[in-house]
Enzyme design. Structure first.
Site, PDB file in Angstrom:
ATOM      1  N   LYS A  22     -15.972   9.391  -4.021  1.00 56.37           N
ATOM      2  CA  LYS A  22     -14.952   9.554  -2.969  1.00 56.37           C
ATOM      3  C   LYS A  22     -15.085  10.922  -2.313  1.00 56.37           C
ATOM      4  O   LYS A  22     -15.086  11.044  -1.089  1.00 56.37           O
ATOM      5  CB  LYS A  22     -13.557   9.426  -3.583  1.00 56.37           C
ATOM      6  N   ASN A  23     -15.206  11.968  -3.139  1.00 55.62           N
ATOM      7  CA  ASN A  23     -15.167  13.319  -2.588  1.00 55.62           C
ATOM      8  C   ASN A  23     -16.467  13.738  -1.897  1.00 55.62           C
ATOM      9  O   ASN A  23     -16.543  14.819  -1.327  1.00 55.62           O
ATOM     10  CB  ASN A  23     -14.769  14.323  -3.669  1.00 55.62           C
ATOM     11  N   CYS A 126      -2.395  15.046  -2.450  1.00 53.12           N
ATOM     12  CA  CYS A 126      -1.758  15.010  -3.767  1.00 53.12           C
ATOM     13  C   CYS A 126      -0.908  16.266  -3.970  1.00 53.12           C
ATOM     14  O   CYS A 126      -1.315  17.364  -3.604  1.00 53.12           O
ATOM     15  CB  CYS A 126      -2.819  14.969  -4.868  1.00 53.12           C
ATOM     16  N   ARG A 131      -1.720  24.487  -1.957  1.00 54.76           N
ATOM     17  CA  ARG A 131      -2.921  24.139  -1.212  1.00 54.76           C
ATOM     18  C   ARG A 131      -2.906  24.633   0.247  1.00 54.76           C
ATOM     19  O   ARG A 131      -2.860  23.848   1.183  1.00 54.76           O
ATOM     20  CB  ARG A 131      -3.162  22.630  -1.276  1.00 54.76           C
ATOM     21  N   ASP A 317     -10.608  17.938 -11.665  1.00 54.98           N
ATOM     22  CA  ASP A 317     -10.335  16.512 -11.456  1.00 54.98           C
ATOM     23  C   ASP A 317     -10.517  15.682 -12.730  1.00 54.98           C
ATOM     24  O   ASP A 317     -10.273  14.471 -12.724  1.00 54.98           O
ATOM     25  CB  ASP A 317     -11.237  15.947 -10.343  1.00 54.98           C
ATOM     26  N   ARG A 409      -6.282   5.250  -4.495  1.00 51.04           N
ATOM     27  CA  ARG A 409      -6.887   6.248  -3.604  1.00 51.04           C
ATOM     28  C   ARG A 409      -8.284   6.624  -4.077  1.00 51.04           C
ATOM     29  O   ARG A 409      -9.121   7.001  -3.264  1.00 51.04           O
ATOM     30  CB  ARG A 409      -6.032   7.525  -3.577  1.00 51.04           C
TER      31      ARG A 409
HETATM   32  C1  EPZ Z   1     -11.450  19.266  -3.402  1.00 57.90           C
HETATM   33  O1  EPZ Z   1     -10.194  19.616  -2.858  1.00 57.90           O
HETATM   34  C2  EPZ Z   1     -11.280  17.864  -3.942  1.00 57.90           C
HETATM   35  N1  EPZ Z   1     -10.913  16.956  -2.858  1.00 57.90           N
HETATM   36  C3  EPZ Z   1     -10.220  17.851  -5.023  1.00 57.90           C
HETATM   37  O2  EPZ Z   1     -10.139  16.554  -5.558  1.00 57.90           O
HETATM   38  C4  EPZ Z   1     -10.620  18.846  -6.120  1.00 57.90           C
HETATM   39  O3  EPZ Z   1      -9.592  18.895  -7.075  1.00 57.90           O
HETATM   40  C5  EPZ Z   1     -10.840  20.229  -5.531  1.00 57.90           C
HETATM   41  O4  EPZ Z   1     -11.820  20.149  -4.452  1.00 57.90           O
HETATM   42  C6  EPZ Z   1     -11.350  21.241  -6.528  1.00 57.90           C
HETATM   43  O5  EPZ Z   1     -12.550  20.790  -7.097  1.00 57.90           O
HETATM   44  C7  EPZ Z   1     -11.861  16.411  -2.101  1.00 57.90           C
HETATM   45  O6  EPZ Z   1     -13.044  16.705  -2.228  1.00 57.90           O
HETATM   46  C8  EPZ Z   1     -11.435  15.417  -1.095  1.00 57.90           C
HETATM   47  P1  EPZ Z   1     -10.367  23.537  -2.865  1.00 57.90           P
HETATM   48  P2  EPZ Z   1     -10.031  20.887  -1.925  1.00 57.90           P
HETATM   49  O7  EPZ Z   1     -10.260  23.968  -1.444  1.00 57.90           O
HETATM   50  O8  EPZ Z   1     -11.272  21.072  -1.157  1.00 57.90           O
HETATM   51  C9  EPZ Z   1      -7.186  27.093  -2.876  1.00 57.90           C
HETATM   52  C10 EPZ Z   1      -9.089  14.553  -6.177  1.00 57.90           C
HETATM   53  O9  EPZ Z   1      -8.288  14.259  -7.096  1.00 57.90           O
HETATM   54  N2  EPZ Z   1      -7.346  27.210  -1.431  1.00 57.90           N
HETATM   55  O10 EPZ Z   1     -11.646  23.720  -3.574  1.00 57.90           O
HETATM   56  O11 EPZ Z   1      -8.763  20.716  -1.210  1.00 57.90           O
HETATM   57  C11 EPZ Z   1      -6.515  25.786  -3.299  1.00 57.90           C
HETATM   58  O12 EPZ Z   1      -5.125  25.850  -3.139  1.00 57.90           O
HETATM   59  C12 EPZ Z   1      -8.913  15.814  -5.380  1.00 57.90           C
HETATM   60  O13 EPZ Z   1     -10.057  13.837  -5.852  1.00 57.90           O
HETATM   61  C13 EPZ Z   1      -6.752  28.269  -0.796  1.00 57.90           C
HETATM   62  O14 EPZ Z   1      -6.077  29.104  -1.421  1.00 57.90           O
HETATM   63  O15 EPZ Z   1      -9.884  22.032  -3.025  1.00 57.90           O
HETATM   64  C14 EPZ Z   1      -6.958  25.671  -4.735  1.00 57.90           C
HETATM   65  O16 EPZ Z   1      -6.156  26.468  -5.541  1.00 57.90           O
HETATM   66  C15 EPZ Z   1      -7.646  16.524  -5.686  1.00 57.90           C
HETATM   67  N3  EPZ Z   1      -6.882  28.365   0.552  1.00 57.90           N
HETATM   68  C16 EPZ Z   1      -8.383  26.261  -4.690  1.00 57.90           C
HETATM   69  O17 EPZ Z   1      -8.454  27.019  -3.486  1.00 57.90           O
HETATM   70  C17 EPZ Z   1      -7.598  27.482   1.293  1.00 57.90           C
HETATM   71  O18 EPZ Z   1      -7.686  27.635   2.523  1.00 57.90           O
HETATM   72  C18 EPZ Z   1      -9.494  25.243  -4.664  1.00 57.90           C
HETATM   73  O19 EPZ Z   1      -9.212  24.272  -3.678  1.00 57.90           O
HETATM   74  C19 EPZ Z   1      -8.246  26.412   0.618  1.00 57.90           C
HETATM   75  C20 EPZ Z   1      -8.086  26.311  -0.739  1.00 57.90           C
END
Ligand code: EPZ
Length: 430
Positions: A22-23, A126, A131, A317, A409
């Site tokens: 998915k991701n 989610c 985020r 995840d 999802r």
């Molecule tokens: C991706 O989310 C995945 N989603 C998530 O999977 C996964 O948990 C996550 O990466 C971490 O591996 C998809 O790929 C669709 P991040 P993403 O930006 O990209 C902070 C699932 O269950 N952050 O790597 O949204 C954020 O809050 C989902 O399939 C900022 O602070 O995650 C988090 O603490 C859930 N500012 C950390 O970085 C920003 O502008 C990592 O988030 C962006 C992120």
């Protein structure tokens, strides 16, 4: 609303085909907006999030067709989907669409790169933490974009001649922001160097697909990714990589329920850290020609401490699923979540099944119990909900998981895949 009914106690034996990730599928689909040519993606999983993104891309003008002939893959059906965005008809991604799924915010990258402007609602997704989107905004601004936030929307505009290659070092590793900056930089003038970039296999898969479309990306899979801008991208054909989270989830399900299962069409190298933790918990894991074999016969489940981290660390995840497994361990384990600040909503639901878990800040202390007992529980987010299924497989009697739209999802044909291996899992429609 559908529910999943599990009667615990059965071992798992057989073969589980692993779907496309998915991701990876989501950013790959979004990358199709970068070209007026056709991007064909094979092995696209049939999931609610994919369907939602199809609606969002359609809103921007993408013409999307799913192959009538479904590609047979074990017991599952991986779809081949064609995306053609001849013209971008709208550079606005409205709240009604974006609020349902965080990844849809990522259209900001291709829209800005190709059309010079984008108006994208702040995202939903989610409920696992605040985020924010500050890294996207900072990174796109480094490429010369002018960005304003107004009325819940991010309004981004590129300079007259297009985005400009730059050096940007992420202050924190972000998968989504790496995807977006990489996509945006493909059509920028000059070279972009991204430092502290995410190294997740899904980032590598996106770079591979973008390169097949004519982009010039190198360093993907390391923390420094270099993107030499090109004038335009063409179509391509790309196969979505296997879902490492689905792989790890079923590996943990087998470790929990006991049995002997082959996870087909997947690769151990996508999740070494998680497999090592499952091994330490007492399961035997070996690689086969087309995937992974996981066996737990008789041996008990041992306690293992884990800390979530960006790739190649233990994936956030899979944290909930591993906690599900640890509820039945023979001792005390500690599970520390470092990526999201609110990703422990499964704790109170697991407790309903008899698990003993206490929280202290970002760490959960799990005291293994000798038996879990089935109960009604509620899915709170995608990965949390599948941890309840894993616990239910080992619980005595009936576990009824409600709000299964969370599961839909991200897990393709979950009940079918488990049932074929002997589990008692069924979907109940009210
Ligand atoms: C991706 O989310 C995945 N989603 C998530 O999977 C996964 O948990 C996550 O990466 C971490 O591996 C998809 O790929 C669709 P991040 P993403 O930006 O990209 C902070 C699932 O269950 N952050 O790597 O949204 C954020 O809050 C989902 O399939 C900022 O602070 O995650 C988090 O603490 C859930 N500012 C950390 O970085 C920003 O502008 C990592 O988030 C962006 C992120």
């Amino acid at each position: 609303m559908d529910r999943i009914r599990i009667v615990g106690g059965n071992e798992l034996h057989g073969v589980i085909p692993i779907s496309g990730a998915k991701n990876a599928a989501l950013p790959l689909m979004i990358a199709s907006l970068l070209t007026d040519d056709t991007l064909t993606l094979e092995n696209v999983p049939h999931l609610a999030d994919v369907e939602q993104l199809i609606r969002i891309l359609g809103n921007h003008g993408a013409d999307i067709s799913v192959n009538g002939r479904r590609e047979r893959q074990g017991e599952s059906y991986a779809r081949t989907v064609h995306f053609t965005s001849r013209n971008i008809v709208s550079t606005t991604a409205p709240y009604e669409l974006v609020s349902k799924m965080r990844a849809s915010f990522w259209v900001i990258g291709p829209l800005l790169a190709r059309e010079g402007k984008a108006r994208v609602s702040l995202p939903g997704g989610c409920a696992i933490g605040t985020r924010p989107v500050d890294l996207f905004i900072e990174g796109l601004a480094a490429l010369g974009a002018n960005i304003e936030i107004d009325g819940g929307y991010v309004n981004a505009t590129a300079p007259a001649g297009g985005l400009i290659g730059a050096r940007y070092v992420f202050p924190k590793v972000s998968v989504g922001a790496t995807h977006v900056l990489m996509m945006a930089a493909t059509l920028a003038n000059g070279t972009t160097v991204l430092g502290n970039a995410a190294r997740e296999p899904e980032v590598v898969d996106l770079a591979k697909c973008l390169n097949a479309m004519g982009a010039k990306i190198s360093g993907q899979g390391t923390s420094t990714v270099t993107i030499e801008g090109v004038r335009s991208l063409s179509g391509a054909r790309h196969r979505v990589l296997p879902d490492r989270i689905e792989t790890g989830t079923y590996a943990m399900a087998v470790a929990m329920a006991g049995g002997d299962v082959i996870l087909e069409d997947t690769e151990a190298s996508l999740l070494d850290t998680a497999l090592e933790a499952i091994r330490r918990a007492g399961a035997e894991i070996s690689e086969t020609n087309s995937g992974i074999r996981i066996v737990r016969n008789g041996a008990g489940i041992k306690p293992v401490d884990i800390v979530t981290d960006p790739f190649p660390g233990f994936p956030t995840d899979l944290q909930a699923q591993f906690m599900g497994l640890m509820t039945r361990s023979s001792g005390v384990s500690h599970i520390t979540e470092t990526i999201f600040e609110n990703r422990f909503m499964h704790v109170q639901e697991l407790a309903r099944l008899g698990a003993k878990i206490s929280l202290s800040g970002q760490t959960a202390k799990v005291e293994g119990v000798s038996r879990l007992k089935g109960a009604p529980v509620m899915a709170t987010d995608l990965r949390a909900s599948v941890s309840l299924v894993i616990a239910g497989l080992a619980a005595e009697g009936e576990t009824m998981v409600s709000r299964v739209y969370h599961l839909d999802r991200g897990f393709e044909r979950l009940e079918e895949k488990l049932t074929r291996c002997g589990a008692h899992v069924e979907r109940v429609s009210d």
